[in-house]
Motif scaffolding. Sequence first.
Motif, mmCIF file in Angstrom:
data_model
loop_
_atom_site.group_PDB
_atom_site.id
_atom_site.type_symbol
_atom_site.label_atom_id
_atom_site.label_comp_id
_atom_site.label_asym_id
_atom_site.label_seq_id
_atom_site.Cartn_x
_atom_site.Cartn_y
_atom_site.Cartn_z
ATOM 1 N N GLU A 1 58.861 20.114 16.798
ATOM 2 C CA GLU A 1 59.831 20.252 17.880
ATOM 3 C C GLU A 1 61.101 20.959 17.415
ATOM 4 N N LYS A 2 61.442 20.810 16.136
ATOM 5 C CA LYS A 2 62.602 21.505 15.559
ATOM 6 C C LYS A 2 62.217 22.872 14.978
ATOM 7 N N LYS A 3 60.971 23.283 15.194
ATOM 8 C CA LYS A 3 60.446 24.570 14.707
ATOM 9 C C LYS A 3 60.414 24.644 13.180
ATOM 10 N N LEU A 4 60.312 23.491 12.544
ATOM 11 C CA LEU A 4 60.182 23.435 11.083
ATOM 12 C C LEU A 4 58.695 23.374 10.755
ATOM 13 N N TYR A 5 58.007 24.476 11.028
ATOM 14 C CA TYR A 5 56.551 24.484 10.995
ATOM 15 C C TYR A 5 55.989 24.272 9.590
ATOM 16 N N HIS A 6 56.598 24.897 8.579
ATOM 17 C CA HIS A 6 56.075 24.756 7.216
ATOM 18 C C HIS A 6 56.179 23.313 6.743
ATOM 19 N N HIS B 1 48.688 22.780 16.986
ATOM 20 C CA HIS B 1 49.919 23.033 17.737
ATOM 21 C C HIS B 1 50.939 23.762 16.871
ATOM 22 N N SER B 2 51.123 23.289 15.652
ATOM 23 C CA SER B 2 52.063 23.920 14.729
ATOM 24 C C SER B 2 51.653 25.362 14.437
ATOM 25 N N ALA B 3 50.367 25.575 14.163
ATOM 26 C CA ALA B 3 49.887 26.922 13.843
ATOM 27 C C ALA B 3 50.077 27.868 15.012
ATOM 28 N N TYR B 4 49.765 27.399 16.212
ATOM 29 C CA TYR B 4 49.886 28.267 17.383
ATOM 30 C C TYR B 4 51.347 28.644 17.650
ATOM 31 N N LEU B 5 52.241 27.651 17.612
ATOM 32 C CA LEU B 5 53.653 27.936 17.873
ATOM 33 C C LEU B 5 54.256 28.834 16.804
ATOM 34 N N ALA B 6 53.784 28.690 15.570
ATOM 35 C CA ALA B 6 54.269 29.550 14.481
ATOM 36 C C ALA B 6 53.612 30.933 14.506
ATOM 37 N N GLN B 7 52.695 31.144 15.460
ATOM 38 C CA GLN B 7 51.924 32.387 15.592
ATOM 39 C C GLN B 7 51.081 32.675 14.339
ATOM 40 N N ASP B 8 50.726 31.604 13.658
ATOM 41 C CA ASP B 8 49.793 31.711 12.538
ATOM 42 C C ASP B 8 48.404 31.422 13.100
ATOM 43 N N PHE B 9 47.899 32.383 13.878
ATOM 44 C CA PHE B 9 46.696 32.140 14.672
ATOM 45 C C PHE B 9 45.466 31.870 13.803
ATOM 46 N N ALA B 10 45.406 32.488 12.642
ATOM 47 C CA ALA B 10 44.261 32.251 11.758
ATOM 48 C C ALA B 10 44.196 30.794 11.328
ATOM 49 N N LEU C 1 43.489 30.911 22.850
ATOM 50 C CA LEU C 1 44.521 31.944 22.759
ATOM 51 C C LEU C 1 44.658 32.471 21.333
ATOM 52 N N SER C 2 44.414 31.632 20.359
ATOM 53 C CA SER C 2 44.445 32.098 18.968
ATOM 54 C C SER C 2 43.327 33.101 18.725
ATOM 55 N N TYR C 3 42.121 32.789 19.214
ATOM 56 C CA TYR C 3 41.016 33.746 19.104
ATOM 57 C C TYR C 3 41.381 35.063 19.798
ATOM 58 N N TYR C 4 41.987 34.960 20.984
ATOM 59 C CA TYR C 4 42.357 36.172 21.730
ATOM 60 C C TYR C 4 43.344 37.019 20.925
ATOM 61 N N ASN C 5 44.361 36.362 20.383
ATOM 62 C CA ASN C 5 45.385 37.094 19.629
ATOM 63 C C ASN C 5 44.853 37.678 18.325
ATOM 64 N N LEU C 6 43.780 37.098 17.816
ATOM 65 C CA LEU C 6 43.134 37.638 16.613
ATOM 66 C C LEU C 6 42.121 38.731 16.943
ATOM 67 N N GLY C 7 41.949 39.003 18.241
ATOM 68 C CA GLY C 7 40.979 40.010 18.650
ATOM 69 C C GLY C 7 39.541 39.521 18.610
#
Length: 397
Positions: A185-190, A215-224, A249-255
């Motif tokens: 929630e604080k965007k401290l994804y790592h 959830h963390s991976a998706y919000l951080a745009q670490d789709f893999a 959506l992660s699959y979509y963003n990864l093509g």
Amino acid sequence: MRTSFLFLFIILTIYAAQSQPIRDTGKPPVTNSAIRSWSPDKNVVMDYFQNQQFAEAIDYLQPAFAADSSNINTLSWLAYANYMNEDKQASEVCNLRILQLDSNNISALSYLVNLNKDDAHVIAMVYALRLIRLQPNKAAWWRTMGDLFRRSNEIDSAIIYHRHAYELAPTDSKNAVALGDALIEKKLYHQADSVLDAGLARDSMNLSLLRSRIHSAYLAQDFAAAIAPGEKIRQLNVPILNALTWLALSYYNLGKYPECVSTCEYMQYNGFDIESIYYYEARAYSKMKEYKKSNDLLAICLNKAISHTAEWYYNDLGSNFEELKDYKAAVAHYDTAYFLFKEPLMLYNCGRISETALKNPGLARKYFALYLKTAHPTSAEEKKAYNYVRSHWARRK
């Protein structure tokens, strides 16, 4: 400042507990000496609880309470029965009475936290703080306080309490998830990933940990990084809408469009008949150049997005524009009504205006030809319109 504030509330709460009367049952006071000496049978009470007969348990316990309103066992059973019977006010009164008799009663304090957590966060915090002071090494009370701060949208304070709960019991997945979600929630994804990955190393199929990790991976745009926890959720066959949506959506963003389609179909198969899922699938098919499948799915999206009462509105708009002699606008609205809801009479209206008002026989022919293919007239008025078009336009080139 906060400590002083909480301390003031502790004093006020203790005063309220000491002055709060027990609920008036409307029954006359019991004076019979045989009843005064009677006490409830624990086995009978437990049978009521086991069979979910909470109202019956309350009726059974009331004479014992009337005879001795200071019996903590009776009060505890009444508190629980009223809580499960969804009479939260009666349960709160019983628990406050217990605190009058035993100010350090853990069970009563815990119930009072739960009874106030939705509508009175600060009061719930008072009781949670007392639990922490009574049992400072119990992680659950620190986690409870963290949850209350999150409900109050005080995330920094929530992280402090959740982190302490995690330090006290790092192997308890509930503590890892609570801290991870607050950090997300604080965007401290790592930082969140570090906590969640440690939990998954111990229990790789824990649904709560998996959901927070994706959830963390998706919000951080670490789709893999979202793929592994998402696929494990599918593997467990416990459909979680948000988690599977993040996976698609992660699959979509990864093509990876076929995988996106597969995930969307899995969600639909499991009962998620939701507009957005069809849309994501349609977008994936479009990327795969399967435009017919994409269009079919987009049609479903339109059907879900627009209320069927919208047909009335488009029809009335067309009629109003016709009265205003804005014939092009009238045709446009009738045409939209047909496109969305496939009512053939809208095509007839378009053809009629094109013929009589716009003097455009080519446009009229197009609308009338489609009308003849789709119309199934039932009323006298519809049959009259259909016969007119068939007799005047069916053979026109």
